[in-house]
Design an enzyme around this catalytic site. Structure first.
Site, PDB file in Angstrom:
ATOM      1  N   LYS A 117      45.923  41.008  43.303  1.00 30.53           N
ATOM      2  CA  LYS A 117      46.424  39.970  44.219  1.00 30.53           C
ATOM      3  C   LYS A 117      47.268  40.510  45.361  1.00 30.53           C
ATOM      4  CE  LYS A 117      46.254  36.207  40.952  1.00 30.53           C
ATOM      5  NZ  LYS A 117      46.958  35.185  40.202  1.00 30.53           N
TER       6      LYS A 117
ATOM      7  N   ASP B  68      48.145  29.552  43.686  1.00 33.27           N
ATOM      8  CA  ASP B  68      48.874  29.634  42.414  1.00 33.27           C
ATOM      9  C   ASP B  68      50.167  28.812  42.431  1.00 33.27           C
ATOM     10  OD1 ASP B  68      47.112  31.211  40.969  1.00 33.27           O
ATOM     11  OD2 ASP B  68      48.054  33.098  41.544  1.00 33.27           O
TER      12      ASP B  68
HETATM   13  P1  NDP Z   1      50.549  41.441  37.547  1.00 34.86           P
HETATM   14  O1  NDP Z   1      49.871  42.610  36.941  1.00 34.86           O
HETATM   15  O2  NDP Z   1      50.659  41.339  39.032  1.00 34.86           O
HETATM   16  O3  NDP Z   1      52.052  41.326  36.947  1.00 34.86           O
HETATM   17  C1  NDP Z   1      52.287  41.325  35.561  1.00 34.86           C
HETATM   18  C2  NDP Z   1      53.780  41.376  35.300  1.00 34.86           C
HETATM   19  O4  NDP Z   1      53.975  41.360  33.889  1.00 34.86           O
HETATM   20  C3  NDP Z   1      54.448  42.660  35.800  1.00 34.86           C
HETATM   21  O5  NDP Z   1      55.788  42.385  36.152  1.00 34.86           O
HETATM   22  C4  NDP Z   1      54.390  43.551  34.550  1.00 34.86           C
HETATM   23  O6  NDP Z   1      55.365  44.540  34.520  1.00 34.86           O
HETATM   24  C5  NDP Z   1      54.691  42.524  33.494  1.00 34.86           C
HETATM   25  N1  NDP Z   1      54.267  42.968  32.163  1.00 34.86           N
HETATM   26  C6  NDP Z   1      53.006  43.274  31.779  1.00 34.86           C
HETATM   27  N2  NDP Z   1      53.012  43.616  30.449  1.00 34.86           N
HETATM   28  C7  NDP Z   1      54.300  43.530  30.030  1.00 34.86           C
HETATM   29  C8  NDP Z   1      54.950  43.778  28.796  1.00 34.86           C
HETATM   30  N3  NDP Z   1      54.272  44.162  27.711  1.00 34.86           N
HETATM   31  N4  NDP Z   1      56.304  43.621  28.722  1.00 34.86           N
HETATM   32  C9  NDP Z   1      57.006  43.220  29.806  1.00 34.86           C
HETATM   33  N5  NDP Z   1      56.440  42.981  31.024  1.00 34.86           N
HETATM   34  C10 NDP Z   1      55.110  43.135  31.125  1.00 34.86           C
HETATM   35  O7  NDP Z   1      49.813  40.138  36.954  1.00 34.86           O
HETATM   36  P2  NDP Z   1      49.847  38.647  37.512  1.00 34.86           P
HETATM   37  O8  NDP Z   1      51.210  38.365  37.981  1.00 34.86           O
HETATM   38  O9  NDP Z   1      48.710  38.415  38.433  1.00 34.86           O
HETATM   39  O10 NDP Z   1      49.505  37.802  36.175  1.00 34.86           O
HETATM   40  C11 NDP Z   1      50.449  37.706  35.114  1.00 34.86           C
HETATM   41  C12 NDP Z   1      49.923  36.725  34.070  1.00 34.86           C
HETATM   42  O11 NDP Z   1      49.824  35.421  34.623  1.00 34.86           O
HETATM   43  C13 NDP Z   1      48.515  37.090  33.578  1.00 34.86           C
HETATM   44  O12 NDP Z   1      48.433  36.822  32.181  1.00 34.86           O
HETATM   45  C14 NDP Z   1      47.623  36.123  34.326  1.00 34.86           C
HETATM   46  O13 NDP Z   1      46.420  35.831  33.617  1.00 34.86           O
HETATM   47  C15 NDP Z   1      48.528  34.900  34.392  1.00 34.86           C
HETATM   48  N6  NDP Z   1      48.169  34.004  35.492  1.00 34.86           N
HETATM   49  C16 NDP Z   1      47.764  32.756  35.169  1.00 34.86           C
HETATM   50  C17 NDP Z   1      47.422  31.851  36.138  1.00 34.86           C
HETATM   51  C18 NDP Z   1      46.993  30.489  35.746  1.00 34.86           C
HETATM   52  O14 NDP Z   1      46.465  29.758  36.604  1.00 34.86           O
HETATM   53  N7  NDP Z   1      47.202  30.081  34.514  1.00 34.86           N
HETATM   54  C19 NDP Z   1      47.455  32.196  37.564  1.00 34.86           C
HETATM   55  C20 NDP Z   1      47.921  33.541  37.800  1.00 34.86           C
HETATM   56  C21 NDP Z   1      48.225  34.411  36.787  1.00 34.86           C
HETATM   57  P3  NDP Z   1      55.089  46.033  35.131  1.00 34.86           P
HETATM   58  O15 NDP Z   1      55.201  45.882  36.634  1.00 34.86           O
HETATM   59  O16 NDP Z   1      56.157  46.850  34.521  1.00 34.86           O
HETATM   60  O17 NDP Z   1      53.688  46.411  34.682  1.00 34.86           O
END
Ligand code: NDP
Length: 268
Positions: free
Chosen positions: A65, A101
């Site tokens: 994104k 979103d």
């Molecule tokens: P990104 O990869 O951009 O961001 C993910 C975030 O989660 C980062 O801050 C990452 O940290 C953190 N993270 C990942 N794993 C862990 C963990 N084990 N412990 C702590 N922090 C963690 O993803 P998105 O923001 O695009 O998406 C995030 C979630 O939201 C996904 O599950 C996605 O499917 C969901 N989503 C749902 C939508 C809906 O319409 N329902 C719309 C958009 C997203 P780090 O930077 O350290 O990796």
């Protein structure tokens, strides 16, 4: 006939194709929606190839994104404000990056009767989805963004301004009491992980929002629904509303919300 693509990595279990294809069919539109697994190093070429007549546009999902911001010809205000693109609309040979979103998040909160005005909110995660949520939380008293990468949370907070403050993941875990609304914007729960095992809530916040869109409830959603007096928003609700907005951007038609909702694996 034209195609709208979902570009992400991975995308195999996405629920979006069922929703959009049901909506195209319900309105008698000769279009289709297709998921494509695109590794990060191929994203530029794949987005370039959207500039053809048989393409409506695309949805962009995890992890592309933010990268997509730099690959389109222009940005809609919402994508610029959020700092991430989840929808590309082809206008002739130009690609417009937009973001639905924040809209999906706001609609899902409203549908569950959650009002953030003056509330203390904690957002877990600092990626593209967290950015969209934070942009829609301007009426809150305070928005704590907790992330294991503090620099990423700090950049998000700096871009958003008041009332957003960054916090390291470990500290947030110890100080989560007093929060009114908890938003999980990480993928934790996608494979059955229990987010609450990490946190120290004596009592769950009054509202729990889990963005993770899964076929079965995440442990967080299940435990919040079992608790007394907790309003719960699951990932399917936001998924539905952001999809409806993308559909309208591509087709100019109002999305058939009931048809799209019925294409999801469980009621929302
Ligand atoms: P990104 O990869 O951009 O961001 C993910 C975030 O989660 C980062 O801050 C990452 O940290 C953190 N993270 C990942 N794993 C862990 C963990 N084990 N412990 C702590 N922090 C963690 O993803 P998105 O923001 O695009 O998406 C995030 C979630 O939201 C996904 O599950 C996605 O499917 C969901 N989503 C749902 C939508 C809906 O319409 N329902 C719309 C958009 C997203 P780090 O930077 O350290 O990796």
């Amino acid at each position: 006939m034209a195609t709208a693509y979902l570009l992400g990595h991975p995308v195999a279990h996405s629920l979006s194709p069922a929703m959009h294809n049901a909506a195209f069919m319900a309105l008698g539109l000769p279009h289709r929606y297709e998921a494509r697994d695109v590794e990060p190093h191929r994203l530029g070429d794949v987005v370039d190839a959207l500039r053809t007549d048989d393409v409506l546009g695309a949805n962009i999902t995890i992890p592309h994104k933010e990268a997509a911001l730099r690959l389109v010809d222009e940005l809609a205000d919402e994508a610029r404000r959020i700092g991430a693109v989840n929808t590309i609309v082809r206008r002739s040979s130009r690609l417009v990056g937009d973001n639905t979103d924040g809209y999906g998040f706001s609609r899902a909160l409203a549908a569950a009767g959650i009002d953030v005005q003056g509330k203390d909110v904690m957002v877990l995660g600092a990626g593209g989805a967290a950015r969209a949520c934070v942009a829609a939380l301007g009426a809150a008293r305070i928005v704590v963004v907790a992330a294991r990468d503090l620099d990423r949370a700090a950049a998000l907070a700096a871009a958003a301004g008041d009332p957003v403050v960054p916090r390291p993941w470990a500290t947030a875990r110890r100080t989560s009491a007093g929060i009114d609304v908890l938003v999980n914007a990480t993928p934790i729960g996608l494979h059955g992980e229990d987010l609450l095992a990490d946190f120290s809530f004596e009592k769950l916040p009054r509202a729990v929002v889990d963005l993770v869109p899964t076929r079965t409830e995440t442990p967080l959603v299940r435990r919040a629904r079992e608790a007394q007096d907790v309003r719960v928003v699951d990932g399917l609700s936001m998924l539905l509303h952001q999809a409806a907005r993308s559909f309208t951007l591509w087709t100019g038609r109002e999305a058939p919300l009931a048809v799209m909702r019925a294409a999801l694996p469980r009621p929302t």
